[in-house]
Scaffold this active site. Structure first.
Site, mmCIF file in Angstrom:
data_model
loop_
_atom_site.group_PDB
_atom_site.id
_atom_site.type_symbol
_atom_site.label_atom_id
_atom_site.label_comp_id
_atom_site.label_asym_id
_atom_site.label_seq_id
_atom_site.Cartn_x
_atom_site.Cartn_y
_atom_site.Cartn_z
ATOM 1 N N ARG A 12 -27.735 33.144 42.208
ATOM 2 C CA ARG A 12 -27.281 34.319 41.866
ATOM 3 C C ARG A 12 -26.596 35.082 43.014
ATOM 4 N NH1 ARG A 12 -29.305 38.567 37.228
ATOM 5 N NH2 ARG A 12 -28.067 40.209 37.779
ATOM 6 N N HIS A 67 -20.447 41.415 49.822
ATOM 7 C CA HIS A 67 -21.565 42.322 49.737
ATOM 8 C C HIS A 67 -21.997 42.819 50.933
ATOM 9 C CE1 HIS A 67 -20.056 42.383 45.552
ATOM 10 N NE2 HIS A 67 -20.986 43.383 45.101
ATOM 11 N N ARG A 101 -44.017 48.598 28.570
ATOM 12 C CA ARG A 101 -43.958 47.126 29.225
ATOM 13 C C ARG A 101 -42.533 46.473 28.617
ATOM 14 N NH1 ARG A 101 -49.358 46.753 29.010
ATOM 15 N NH2 ARG A 101 -50.303 47.694 31.012
ATOM 16 N N GLU A 148 -32.432 35.493 40.854
ATOM 17 C CA GLU A 148 -31.927 35.338 42.170
ATOM 18 C C GLU A 148 -33.062 34.716 43.197
ATOM 19 O OE1 GLU A 148 -29.089 38.286 43.629
ATOM 20 O OE2 GLU A 148 -30.920 39.095 44.317
ATOM 21 N N GLU A 175 -14.658 43.809 41.914
ATOM 22 C CA GLU A 175 -15.870 42.481 41.314
ATOM 23 C C GLU A 175 -14.937 41.362 40.502
ATOM 24 O OE1 GLU A 175 -18.899 42.500 42.110
ATOM 25 O OE2 GLU A 175 -19.080 44.550 43.212
ATOM 26 N N LYS A 207 -30.440 43.077 35.714
ATOM 27 C CA LYS A 207 -30.928 43.899 36.834
ATOM 28 C C LYS A 207 -30.852 45.140 36.534
ATOM 29 C CE LYS A 207 -29.762 41.413 40.931
ATOM 30 N NZ LYS A 207 -29.071 41.205 42.356
ATOM 31 N N HIS A 267 -21.606 46.424 51.602
ATOM 32 C CA HIS A 267 -23.067 47.343 51.736
ATOM 33 C C HIS A 267 -23.278 48.138 53.100
ATOM 34 C CE1 HIS A 267 -25.179 45.091 48.262
ATOM 35 N NE2 HIS A 267 -24.252 46.081 47.753
ATOM 36 N N LYS A 286 -20.206 35.596 35.455
ATOM 37 C CA LYS A 286 -21.443 36.148 35.748
ATOM 38 C C LYS A 286 -22.445 35.450 34.965
ATOM 39 C CE LYS A 286 -24.166 39.978 36.986
ATOM 40 N NZ LYS A 286 -24.247 41.369 37.410
ATOM 41 N N HIS A 345 -17.794 51.869 45.772
ATOM 42 C CA HIS A 345 -18.207 50.399 45.970
ATOM 43 C C HIS A 345 -17.086 49.351 46.177
ATOM 44 C CE1 HIS A 345 -21.219 47.022 45.581
ATOM 45 N NE2 HIS A 345 -20.502 46.695 44.603
HETATM 46 N N1 GLY Z 1 -24.490 42.676 41.109
HETATM 47 C C1 GLY Z 1 -25.180 41.506 41.443
HETATM 48 C C2 GLY Z 1 -25.915 40.701 40.548
HETATM 49 O O1 GLY Z 1 -25.747 41.257 39.328
HETATM 50 O O2 GLY Z 1 -26.850 39.934 41.010
#
Ligand code: GLY
Length: 362
Positions: free
Chosen positions: A243, A250, A117, A233, A181, A139, A254, A223, A266
């Site tokens: 976020r 994108h 966990r 997010e 990015e 993420k 995407h 970031k 990408h």
């Molecule tokens: N790649 C977008 C984020 O980390 O939210």
């Protein structure tokens, strides 16, 4: 060495510089005995160097090689890592290191998030995209037959080590892909990035040059600020964009990746996506023409595509509808009201969507 603090509930540092691998033990923290280095085969020599360094410091390192690139992000690969951790007696106080591009660090993060966990992870991204995006912000995830990144969790690293020397051996096109990015961070938050890239694109894209360190630092700062305010997010509401702002360009990007069956890089897809959403912002009466035009100018200078020749509006439109950020039937876009003033545009008119497409279709 540059250092960016990511001030989330469990703060950590991103170190940026050259010949930095020796800093790894400092980021692992106290009490760690076993260290599993998850890496992709092209990074074998670096993984061996880490192993020697860790052994010299008294750790018990294990090297776990995983398939290169997106092939790593499969449930079978995660299962083989769990099995390796199990057989080496990995405990909650041990640590994982993710060494590689965004796919490797996503997988390594997912393994660390799920083993017992959650065990500690230090990310060592080796691509520009990994440094400025995937490895920072927690993420993690893998793909399934139904789509990319559908299984995963938020699991923040204990530290991130961006050794810029790694960028010097990237295949052609990887730097430009990562710069997409970086440029995104310029448009949503730090226009200084656009000045740096716009004034000398060649210098900006030179992995051995002096500008790249500043660009990585600025993009990571953007970031870090975003994830500190909305790690999971959830908080785009009213005039505030959480976020989700990192998704600038994108939604359409995407869609291109999906329609092109992921044969597009990408960063290239996001570059066209930014030009698309800048056109949408302008056509919706929100953004001035000069800032919209600046997208095309900056991205072209670094050799990224700004048009799309697929000619398949219907497929792109349906692909945008399955975007993870869509809510019910309503499409959502991060748009700009001005340079560095992002906002959300929800459910825009079909006519506007198609008119913006006409601006990027070749
Ligand atoms: N790649 C977008 C984020 O980390 O939210």
């Amino acid at each position: 060495m540059r250092r960016v603090a990511v001030p989330t509930a469990r703060p950590y540092d991103v170190l940026i510089g050259r010949d930095l691998l020796d800093e790894l033990p400092a980021l692992l923290g106290d009490g760690v005995q076993r260290v599993a280095v998850v890496y992709s085969p092209p990074l074998r020599a670096t993984a061996e160097r880490l192993r020697a360094r860790l052994t010299g410091e008294g750790y018990e390192p294990y090297l776990l090689d995983v398939p290169d690139a997106e092939d790593a992000k499969r449930a079978e690969v995660a299962a083989s890592c769990w099995s390796a951790l199990g057989s080496s007696g990995f405990t909650r106080s041990d640590a994982v290191v993710g060494l590689g591009g965004g796919a490797t660090t996503d997988l390594a993060g997912f393994v660390a998030a799920t083993w017992l966990r959650g065990v500690r992870i230090v990310q060592v991204p080796t691509t520009l995209l990994g440094m400025v995006d995937a490895a920072v912000g927690g993420k993690t995830g893998i793909n399934t037959a139904e789509g990319k990144n559908l299984v995963g969790s938020f699991h923040e690293p204990a530290g991130v080590l961006c050794d810029l020397d790694a960028l010097e051996t990237l295949p052609p096109g990887e730097m430009a892909g990562g710069l997409a990015e970086v440029v995104k961070c310029g448009f949503i938050s730090d226009p200084g990035i656009l000045d740096l890239v716009g004034s000398d694109a060649e210098k900006a894209a030179d992995p051995s040059g002096v500008v790249v360190g500043e660009l990585v630092e600025r993009a990571v700062r953007v970031k870090a600020g975003v994830v500190a305010g909305d790690l999971t997010e959830r908080t785009s509401s009213g005039g505030r964009v959480g976020r989700e702002v990192l998704n600038y360009g994108h939604t359409f990007g995407h869609a291109i990746e999906r329609v092109e069956r992921y044969r597009w890089r990408h960063g290239s897809a996001v570059a066209v996506g930014m030009v698309y959403v800048a056109a949408l912002s302008r056509l919706a009466g929100r953004l001035d023409a000069a800032t919209a035009d600046r997208h095309r100018a900056v991205l072209e200078r670094i050799g990224l595509p700004t048009t799309y020749a697929g000619g398949a509006w219907d497929s792109l439109h349906s692909a945008m509808r399955v975007d993870k950020k869509a809510r019910g039937d309503r499409l959502r876009f991060v748009v700009l009201d001005a340079l560095a003033e992002p906002a959300i545009l929800e459910g825009p008119d079909e006519g506007l969507l198609e008119a913006a497409y006409a601006e990027v279709a070749r």
